[in-house]
Design a protein around this motif. Structure first.
Motif, short mmCIF file in Angstrom:
data_model
loop_
_atom_site.label_atom_id
_atom_site.label_comp_id
_atom_site.label_asym_id
_atom_site.label_seq_id
_atom_site.Cartn_x
_atom_site.Cartn_y
_atom_site.Cartn_z
N LEU A 73 1.50 0.52 -5.56
CA LEU A 73 0.85 -0.75 -5.81
C LEU A 73 1.46 -1.43 -7.03
O LEU A 73 1.96 -0.76 -7.94
CB LEU A 73 -0.65 -0.55 -6.06
CG LEU A 73 -1.45 0.12 -4.94
CD1 LEU A 73 -2.86 0.44 -5.42
CD2 LEU A 73 -1.50 -0.78 -3.71
N SER A 74 1.41 -2.76 -7.03
CA SER A 74 1.84 -3.49 -8.22
C SER A 74 0.92 -3.13 -9.37
O SER A 74 -0.31 -3.09 -9.21
CB SER A 74 1.79 -5.00 -7.96
OG SER A 74 2.67 -5.33 -6.90
N PHE A 75 1.51 -2.86 -10.55
CA PHE A 75 0.71 -2.31 -11.64
C PHE A 75 0.23 -3.38 -12.60
O PHE A 75 0.02 -3.14 -13.76
CB PHE A 75 1.52 -1.25 -12.41
CG PHE A 75 0.64 -0.24 -13.08
CD1 PHE A 75 -0.07 0.69 -12.34
CD2 PHE A 75 0.50 -0.23 -14.45
CE1 PHE A 75 -0.87 1.62 -12.95
CE2 PHE A 75 -0.31 0.71 -15.08
CZ PHE A 75 -1.00 1.62 -14.32
N ILE A 175 -1.86 -5.68 4.91
CA ILE A 175 -0.85 -4.80 4.30
C ILE A 175 0.20 -5.63 3.58
O ILE A 175 0.64 -5.30 2.48
CB ILE A 175 -0.21 -3.89 5.37
CG1 ILE A 175 -1.26 -2.96 5.99
CG2 ILE A 175 0.92 -3.08 4.76
CD1 ILE A 175 -1.88 -1.99 5.03
N GLU A 176 0.60 -6.74 4.21
CA GLU A 176 1.59 -7.62 3.58
C GLU A 176 1.05 -8.19 2.27
O GLU A 176 1.76 -8.28 1.27
CB GLU A 176 1.97 -8.76 4.54
CG GLU A 176 2.86 -8.31 5.70
CD GLU A 176 4.18 -7.73 5.22
OE1 GLU A 176 4.79 -8.31 4.29
OE2 GLU A 176 4.60 -6.69 5.75
N GLN A 177 -0.20 -8.59 2.31
CA GLN A 177 -0.81 -9.14 1.08
C GLN A 177 -0.91 -8.07 0.01
O GLN A 177 -0.70 -8.32 -1.18
CB GLN A 177 -2.18 -9.71 1.39
CG GLN A 177 -2.81 -10.41 0.19
CD GLN A 177 -4.16 -11.02 0.52
OE1 GLN A 177 -4.57 -11.02 1.67
NE2 GLN A 177 -4.84 -11.50 -0.49
N LEU A 178 -1.23 -6.83 0.42
CA LEU A 178 -1.31 -5.72 -0.53
C LEU A 178 0.05 -5.46 -1.18
O LEU A 178 0.12 -5.06 -2.34
CB LEU A 178 -1.81 -4.45 0.19
CG LEU A 178 -2.13 -3.24 -0.68
CD1 LEU A 178 -3.24 -3.55 -1.67
CD2 LEU A 178 -2.54 -2.06 0.20
N GLY A 207 5.08 -1.01 -0.15
CA GLY A 207 6.19 -0.96 -1.09
C GLY A 207 7.42 -0.30 -0.50
O GLY A 207 8.21 0.31 -1.23
N GLY A 208 7.57 -0.40 0.83
CA GLY A 208 8.73 0.19 1.50
C GLY A 208 8.66 1.68 1.66
O GLY A 208 9.65 2.33 2.03
N LYS A 209 7.50 2.28 1.41
CA LYS A 209 7.35 3.74 1.50
C LYS A 209 6.18 4.07 2.41
O LYS A 209 5.14 3.41 2.38
CB LYS A 209 7.12 4.36 0.12
CG LYS A 209 8.24 4.07 -0.88
CD LYS A 209 7.93 4.68 -2.23
CE LYS A 209 9.01 4.36 -3.24
NZ LYS A 209 9.09 2.91 -3.55
N ASP A 210 6.33 5.12 3.22
CA ASP A 210 5.23 5.60 4.06
C ASP A 210 4.18 6.29 3.19
O ASP A 210 4.53 7.06 2.28
CB ASP A 210 5.75 6.57 5.12
CG ASP A 210 6.66 5.89 6.14
OD1 ASP A 210 6.48 4.67 6.34
OD2 ASP A 210 7.54 6.55 6.71
N CYS A 211 2.93 6.03 3.46
CA CYS A 211 1.86 6.65 2.68
C CYS A 211 0.57 6.62 3.48
O CYS A 211 0.48 5.96 4.53
CB CYS A 211 1.66 5.92 1.34
SG CYS A 211 1.14 4.21 1.54
N THR A 212 -0.44 7.33 2.99
CA THR A 212 -1.78 7.28 3.58
C THR A 212 -2.68 6.44 2.70
O THR A 212 -2.37 6.19 1.53
CB THR A 212 -2.37 8.70 3.72
OG1 THR A 212 -2.53 9.25 2.41
CG2 THR A 212 -1.48 9.60 4.56
N LEU A 216 -3.13 5.65 -1.61
CA LEU A 216 -3.37 4.36 -2.24
C LEU A 216 -4.65 4.40 -3.07
O LEU A 216 -4.72 3.81 -4.16
CB LEU A 216 -3.47 3.27 -1.18
CG LEU A 216 -2.20 2.95 -0.40
CD1 LEU A 216 -2.48 1.90 0.66
CD2 LEU A 216 -1.09 2.47 -1.34
N LEU A 217 -5.69 5.08 -2.56
CA LEU A 217 -6.94 5.22 -3.30
C LEU A 217 -6.73 5.96 -4.61
O LEU A 217 -7.25 5.56 -5.65
CB LEU A 217 -7.97 5.96 -2.45
CG LEU A 217 -8.91 5.14 -1.59
CD1 LEU A 217 -9.82 6.06 -0.79
CD2 LEU A 217 -9.75 4.19 -2.45
N VAL A 218 -5.97 7.05 -4.58
CA VAL A 218 -5.70 7.83 -5.79
C VAL A 218 -4.97 6.98 -6.81
O VAL A 218 -5.30 6.99 -8.01
CB VAL A 218 -4.88 9.10 -5.45
CG1 VAL A 218 -4.40 9.79 -6.72
CG2 VAL A 218 -5.69 10.05 -4.60
N GLU A 219 -3.99 6.20 -6.34
CA GLU A 219 -3.26 5.34 -7.27
C GLU A 219 -4.15 4.24 -7.83
O GLU A 219 -4.06 3.90 -9.01
CB GLU A 219 -2.05 4.73 -6.56
CG GLU A 219 -1.14 3.97 -7.51
CD GLU A 219 0.19 3.63 -6.87
OE1 GLU A 219 0.66 2.49 -7.10
OE2 GLU A 219 0.74 4.48 -6.15
#
Length: 608
Positions: A73-75, A175-178, A207-212, A216-219
Motif C-alpha cells: 500500500l502507499s504509505f 483494486i485499481e483505486q487501492l 502494487g504489481g505483486k500477488d497477495c491476499t 493487506l490487512l496486516v500492512e
C-alpha cells in the motif's frame, strides 16, 4: 539415584511418604491412581512451550529484518478524500457503517423545545437548557454529508444513497483505486469491503505483486499504528481477529472478586460471563456478540484489561457493583464525549474509537470514579492532525486556591478573572453543565449497575412484606425470601437480573430510588396492606406529580420527555430536597398505598 537429588527434595519426599507434611494429611501414590477422583483443568492463561516458541520466532523474524518486507500500500497519511465513482458509492464509509455504538436509542428527531422564536431571554435560556438535556441523552447523527472533524477523528462521509446493490460494485476498479490512493480512509474502506465480500484469503494483485487480503490487512494494521490512527488500529485488529494477551486472566481477575461480566449491546445481543473461560473461547464470544462491528469487539477486549487493572489497584471503584456491562459502559463513554464535545452520536463514537490507549484508560477511570473531566483537542507539531486529551476538571474552589497562591497581585487578578464567566454565553454554558449533572449521575450509576450500600437486604425486607415486586413486566415473587437470606449473593443477582432488563440506565436508576423509598413501609410503623407492587407505576406516578407541580403546559410535556416518557427535568432533579425525586416518590407511594397524611397533607417517614 537419591544421591544425585538435593537434600531438601529428599527430605520432602520422605515427609510425603510418612503421610503428613507441615501438619497436613497427605497421600502419596501414582498419578493414575488419583485421576478418577480428581478435577482436571487447564490454566489457559499460562503460555505453553509452543506459544513461547512462536513468540520467540516472531521476535527473531523482526530482528532479522521485518521492515525489509516490500510494501503493498502507499504509505502516505493523507486525510482528504478523493472522489469515489458513483458505481462504487456503497463502499464509501463501509468501516463507519459497520459500527454499532448507539447514543440515541429513543431516536429523538429534534433537540429544540418549542417551535418559533423564544419570546424572552429567559425563554431562550430555558430552551438552551432543555436542548442540552436532550442532547446529552440522545445526540442525533447528522443526516447530511459532513466534513472531516477538526480534531482528526475518522468521520467518514455518509451519503444519502446508503448501500447500493452488490452487483453495481466493480471490484476490479476498487483494486485499481487501492493501487493509486494514499488516503488512509479510502484504503480502509476498500479493504474492509473486499474482506467482507470475499474473505481474508481472497487473492488479488496490488502494487504489481500477488497477495491476499489478509496481507493487506496486516500492512494496514501496521500503517495505522505508525500514524497513530487508533480507530483503524482497533478496526484492523478486529478484522484480523487479534486477541489481547491477558484477556482471560483479566476476566478471571474480575470474576474471582464476585463481579459478573457482560459483553455486547444491551437489549440487542448481550452475553453474560459468570465463570472463567479459556482465552480463545472468551475472544470468540466477544466477536460473536458484536457481529460485523469489529471495532467495538477490539475495544471491549481493551476495556476488560483496564477494568482488571483498576480492580487490582483500586477495588473501591467497584463497590456495590455486581455486574460490569461493558457494552453499556461503551455507550455511556460515547454519550459523555457527545455531551462534552457538543457533537452528534456518530461523531462521538468516532472520537471514542480514536482515543489513544492512555486517553481511553483515563476516560474509563473518570467514568468509574464519577470525577468531572474535560476533553480538549491538542495539536502536535509532529502530527498533521489534532488529538483528544482527557483531563480532570478543576473545581471553582481549586481555581480560586490556585489564584491565591499566585505570586503577583496582577497574576491573582488575572486568574480570578479567568475563573469567572465573562459573557452571557459562557454563563449559560456553566448553567447547562450544572443543569445536567444529576441526569448524568443517574446515567453513569445506571450503566455501572451501582446501587446504594445495603440495597439488596432492604429489597429483601420489602419483598417479605408483599406478594411480589413487578418491574417493567418482570416479577420478583415473595417466595424468594423463603429460599434465600437477605445477604445472599444469589438473591442480589436475581434482583440485579430484573433491573438489567431495563435498557435505559437513567430509568433503571430511578427504579433503584423507588425501591429505596419502598423500604419506608418496613422501616416506619404504617398499617398498610401490600399485594403486588408495580415499581414502574410508582416512578410514573412521581413523574406526574412533578409535572403538575412544575406547571408544565400540556403541549410542552411531550417535547421534554426522555426515555419511557419520564420528564427530562425529573431525571435531572436531585434526590433530596422538597422538589427532589425521593420526595415525589414518597408522595406517589402514599397515593398508591393510601397512607394516611396529617391535616397539611404531609406523611411522616424516615429515609435512612
Amino acid at each position: 539415584s537419591s544421591q544425585n537429588l538435593p537434600t531438601a527434595l529428599v527430605a520432602t519426599i520422605k515427609k510425603l511418604q510418612s503421610g503428613y507434611i507441615a501438619g497436613t494429611r497427605v497421600h502419596m501414590g501414582k498419578l493414575r491412581d488419583f485421576l478418577t477422583t480428581s478435577c482436571v483443568t487447564k490454566l489457559s492463561f499460562l503460555p505453553d512451550d509452543s506459544t513461547q516458541e512462536m513468540q520467540l520466532n516472531k521476535i527473531m523474524k523482526g530482528l532479522a529484518g521485518h521492515t525489509s518486507r516490500p510494501k503493498l500500500l502507499s504509505f502516505g497519511n493523507k486525510m482528504k478524500r478523493r472522489h469515489i465513482s458513483r458505481k462504487n458509492l456503497s463502499v464509501h464509509g463501509s468501516v463507519r457503517r459497520s459500527r454499532s455504538i448507539q447514543v440515541d436509542p429513543e431516536n429523538i428527531q429534534d433537540g429544540s423545545t418549542s417551535p418559533g422564536d423564544p419570546s424572552s431571554p429567559q425563554d431562550e435560556r430555558e430552551d438552551h437548557l432543555l436542548h442540552h438535556l436532550k442532547g446529552g441523552l440522545h445526540p442525533m447523527p447528522q443526516e447530511c454529508d459532513r466534513a472531516p472533524s477538526p480534531v482528526g477523528s475518522p468521520i467518514l462521509t455518509r451519503h444519502k444513497f446508503g448501500f447500493t446493490h452488490e452487483e453495481s460494485v466493480d471490484q476490479q476498479e476498487l483494486i485499481e483505486q487501492l493501487n493509486h490512493t494514499e488516503v488512509l480512509h479510502e484504503q480502509a474502506d476498500i479493504i474492509h469491503y473486499l474482506v467482507m465480500k470475499n474473505g481474508p484469503n481472497w487473492k488479488t494483485e496490488v502494487g504489481g505483486k500477488d497477495c491476499t487480503l489478509k496481507e493487506l490487512l496486516v500492512e494496514l494494521y501496521e500503517k495505522a499504528g505508525h500514524w497513530k490512527q487508533w480507530w483503524l488500529v482497533r478496526h484492523t485488529a478486529g478484522m484480523l481477529k487479534k486477541r489481547v494477551e491477558e484477556l482471560a486472566l483479566s476476566a478471571t481477575d474480575l470474576l474471582v472478586r464476585q463481579k459478573q461480566l457482560s459483553v455486547g449491546l444491551p437489549s440487542v445481543n448481550e452475553k453474560v460471563i459468570t465463570a472463567p473461560l479459556p482465552p480463545d473461547e472468551l475472544a470468540a464470544i466477544i466477536f460473536e456478540v458484536y457481529g460485523e462491528d469489529l471495532s467495538t469487539a477490539s475495544l471491549t477486549q481493551e476495556l476488560l484489561i483496564y477494568l482488571a487493572m483498576f480492580i487490582r489497584t483500586e477495588p473501591k471503584l467497584f463497590k456495590e457493583m455486581l455486574r460490569l456491562r461493558v457494552g453499556l459502559i461503551i455507550q455511556v463513554m460515547a454519550s459523555e464525549l457527545a455531551r462534552t464535545l457538543k457533537c452528534s452520536g456518530d461523531e462521538a463514537s468516532d472520537h471514542l474509537l480514536n482515543l489513544s490507549p492512555f486517553e481511553m484508560k483515563t476516560l474509563l477511570h473518570h467514568i468509574l470514579s464519577g470525577k468531572e473531566f474535560v476533553i480538549k483537542a491538542v495539536h502536535s507539531e509532529h502530527e498533521d492532525e489534532s488529538c483528544l486529551r482527557v483531563k480532570s476538571k478543576k473545581s471553582q474552589e481549586e481555581a480560586n486556591q490556585f489564584a491565591r497562591l499566585s505570586k503577583s497581585p496582577q497574576k491573582k487578578m488575572l486568574d480570578l478573572a479567568l475563573s469567572q464567566p465573562e459573557t452571557e454565553e459562557e454563563d449559560i454554558a456553566m448553567e447547562t453543565d450544572r443543569q445536567g449533572q444529576w441526569l448524568r449521575r443517574r446515567r453513569l450509576d445506571g450503566a455501572l449497575n451501582r446501587v446504594p450500600e445495603g440495597f439488596y437486604p432492604r429489597v429483601w425486607k420489602v419483598l417479605s412484606m408483599c406478594s411480589g415486586l413487578s418491574i417493567e413486566g418482570k416479577f420478583l415473587p415473595n417466595s424468594l425470601t423463603r429460599e434465600m437470606t437477605p445477604g445472599e449473593f444469589k438473591f442480589a443477582l436475581r434482583v440485579e437480573t430484573v433491573l438489567n432488563t431495563i435498557p435505559q440506565p437513567e430509568y433503571r436508576q430511578l427504579m433503584v430510588e423507588a425501591l429505596i423509598v419502598l423500604t419506608m413501609v418496613s422501616e416506619n410503623e404504617w398499617s398498610v396492606k401490600m399485594d403486588e407492587i408495580h415499581v414502574d407505576k410508582l416512578v410514573h406516578e412521581a413523574n406526574a406529580l412533578f409535572i403538575k407541580d412544575q406547571d408544565i403546559p400540556k403541549e410542552s410535556v411531550k417535547q421534554c420527555e426522555g426515555p419511557t416518557g419520564i420528564c427530562l427535568h425529573f431525571y435531572d432533579s436531585a434526590p433530596s430536597g422538597r422538589f427532589g425525586t425521593m420526595s415525589y416518590l414518597c408522595r406517589a407511594l402514599a397515593n398508591i398505598l393510601h397512607i394516611p397524611a396529617d391535616h397539611e397533607g404531609n406523611v411522616e417517614c424516615n429515609l435512612s
